[in-house]
Design an enzyme around this catalytic site. Structure first.
Site, mmCIF file in Angstrom:
data_model
loop_
_atom_site.group_PDB
_atom_site.id
_atom_site.type_symbol
_atom_site.label_atom_id
_atom_site.label_comp_id
_atom_site.label_asym_id
_atom_site.label_seq_id
_atom_site.Cartn_x
_atom_site.Cartn_y
_atom_site.Cartn_z
ATOM 1 N N CYS B 81 -16.226 -3.804 32.483
ATOM 2 C CA CYS B 81 -17.015 -5.462 32.798
ATOM 3 C C CYS B 81 -16.650 -4.877 34.335
ATOM 4 C CB CYS B 81 -15.502 -6.471 32.636
ATOM 5 S SG CYS B 81 -16.141 -7.549 32.761
ATOM 6 N N HIS B 186 -14.722 -6.865 26.796
ATOM 7 C CA HIS B 186 -13.259 -5.761 27.202
ATOM 8 C C HIS B 186 -13.187 -5.511 25.857
ATOM 9 C CE1 HIS B 186 -12.507 -7.215 31.335
ATOM 10 N NE2 HIS B 186 -13.436 -8.326 31.169
ATOM 11 N N GLU B 188 -10.052 -3.834 25.923
ATOM 12 C CA GLU B 188 -8.359 -3.873 25.562
ATOM 13 C C GLU B 188 -8.339 -5.001 25.212
ATOM 14 O OE1 GLU B 188 -10.204 -4.485 28.874
ATOM 15 O OE2 GLU B 188 -9.455 -5.555 29.461
#
Lengths: 260, 207
Positions: B81, B186, B188
């Site tokens: 990001c 993202h 994650e």
């Protein structure tokens, strides 16, 4: 193109996962943390976790417990309940929430939406609106977990929240909540037409067709649901499959090419 | 295999740390630039504004250390990001700001690149491959990843553009140049597909 999301809603009361009908008759259906893990292992699109007693009991959001949830959450996590200040939001975001859901505090102090938006960005504010339908044809917004009539009309309030910087609207029909009779399509359509941010329909999902209808007929960008996943054999993955067959753009669950 | 996640004061690192732990990586939160010398992989995460992020990297002494370990020691780096955007030469968020310049390019607001959809671009969207990359191992083309951003990386050389995402116009999803990788989304927060991509980053080897 962004995908239409299917979002399990986990209501949290005194460490238990609960579900009620019309914001009442709460029954315990399990524990939150195992539910967070299970939904993650099933590759859901997003999770909403709301502490339903926080505002009524004037409790602060329990950010330590939220940190435990976020440790097990590998999809976007929205956390709500008891948020009254910018500091509460900061603590929750630091604890691993991706977005916060604000409801009661926005009626008490509408400026909280503006200040959260300018400090952290619109993308992290989900403005939550709990709406009750009245026989005169009106939709009124309720605060404090559906217990206090604010007198605000749903469309008018949704517009104000968005103009103040809300990035999404979580729109719950109190009448339909827990009934599994289907979403309030008229309510959802009115609000979705009035604002230019995603509307998450909530309250009433009992089968996959209800989800398809609220997206295709009422313009919802996402569907939130609880009872259907707690009390029936239906799953978020099943919902997405049915929605895909109905022509709705959904996110496919990941299948590693290594296993094919 | 040890991975350091740079803690330079831009957002919560726990999700990134937990994701690397989930795939079995030996994970350290790097609170000081000296931590970068003893690891095999480096991750630059981050949420926020370009100028503020670069100011934190400069003040914390991270820029010199990153140049050392990435350019001289050839350690693989993954920017996520804002961390991906700062790999660029220059950012145009508010004030014009020099980036890390690991991958030549500029970061611009997405409406200035021709996107007329609502800003920010937030949600699950399909990532389309442009060229072959180790980052896609075991991941089908057009898999969905989770995006939240208002600015995008415009690489100078099309060879660095590895994958794109369609949001009213084509936006950069992944950039890479040799052992430097960056993803706008993202991983994650992108569930199993995201974890697979982190696995791919960990198993990357130069030869």
């Amino acid at each position: 193109m962004l995908k239409v999301r299917v979002i399990p809603t986990l209501l949290w009361k005194d460490f238990g996962l609960v579900k009620g009908v019309a914001f009442d008759s709460w029954r315990r259906v399990g524990s939150i943390l195992p539910a967070v893990k299970v939904y993650n292992s099933r590759d859901v699109d997003e999770l909403i976790v709301v502490d339903i007693t926080a505002s009524n009991e004037r409790n602060k959001p329990d950010h330590e417990t939220v940190a435990d949830f976020s440790e097990e959450c590998f999809v976007p996590l929205t956390v709500g309940g008891g948020i009254t200040s910018l500091e509460d939001v900061l603590h929750l975001l630091h604890s691993g929430a991706d977005k916060v859901s604000i409801n009661t505090a926005a009626f008490v102090n509408p400026g909280i939406i503006d200040s959260v938006a300018s400090r952290f960005g619109a993308q992290c504010i989900v403005a939550s609106i709990d709406v009750r339908y009245f026989d005169d044809g009106g939709y009124r917004c309720f605060s404090h977990s559906g217990s206090q009539n604010t007198g605000k009309g749903a469309v008018e309030w949704a517009r104000e929240l968005v103009s103040r910087g809300a990035g999404e609207i979580l729109l719950t029909s109190i009448n339909r909540d827990g009934t599994m009779q289907g979403y309030d399509l008229e309510l959802t359509e009115r609000v979705a037409k009035a604002v230019n941010v995603p509307v998450i329909a909530s309250g009433g999902a009992g089968n996959y067709q209800h989800m398809i209808d609220v997206v295709l007929q009422a313009g919802a960008s996402a569907v939130a649901a609880a009872s259907i996943f707690h009390f029936t054999e239906q799953t978020p993955a099943g919902a997405k499959q049915a929605m895909k067959l109905a022509g709705i753009p959904i996110r496919q669950n990941f299948i590693s090419l290594a296993n094919i | 295999m040890k991975v350091a996640i740079i803690n330079y004061g831009m957002g919560n690192l726990n999700s990134v740390r937990r994701s690397f732990e989930e795939i079995g990586a030996d994970t350290v939160i790097a609170n000081h630039p000296s931590c970068l010398y003893g690891v095999d992989r480096i991750v630059l995460p981050g949420v926020g504004a370009f100028a503020e992020g670069m100011a934190h990297l400069n003040q914390g002494g991270w820029v010199t250390a990153l140049n050392d370990v990435v350019n001289l020691q050839n350690k693989p780096l993954l920017g996520i990001c804002l961390g991906m955007q700062m790999l660029a030469s220059k950012g145009h968020e508010g004030v014009e700001t020099e980036g890390l310049d690991f991958i030549s390019g500029e970061v611009k607001r997405i409406d200035l690149i021709g996107c007329n959809e609502r800003i920010p671009h937030m949600g699950w969207n399909e990532v389309r491959y442009k060229t072959k990359s180790v980052m896609f191992d075991s991941i089908p083309d057009a898999s969905d990843f989770y995006f939240v951003h208002s600015y995008a990386f415009v690489p100078t050389n099309s060879g660095n553009l590895i994958a794109t995402v369609d949001y009213g116009c084509e936006l950069t999803a992944i950039v890479s140049s040799n052992h430097v990788f960056g993803c706008q989304f993202h991983p994650e927060k992108s569930s199993k597909a995201g974890r697979q991509m982190l696995r791919n980053f960990m198993s990357y080897s130069a030869c």
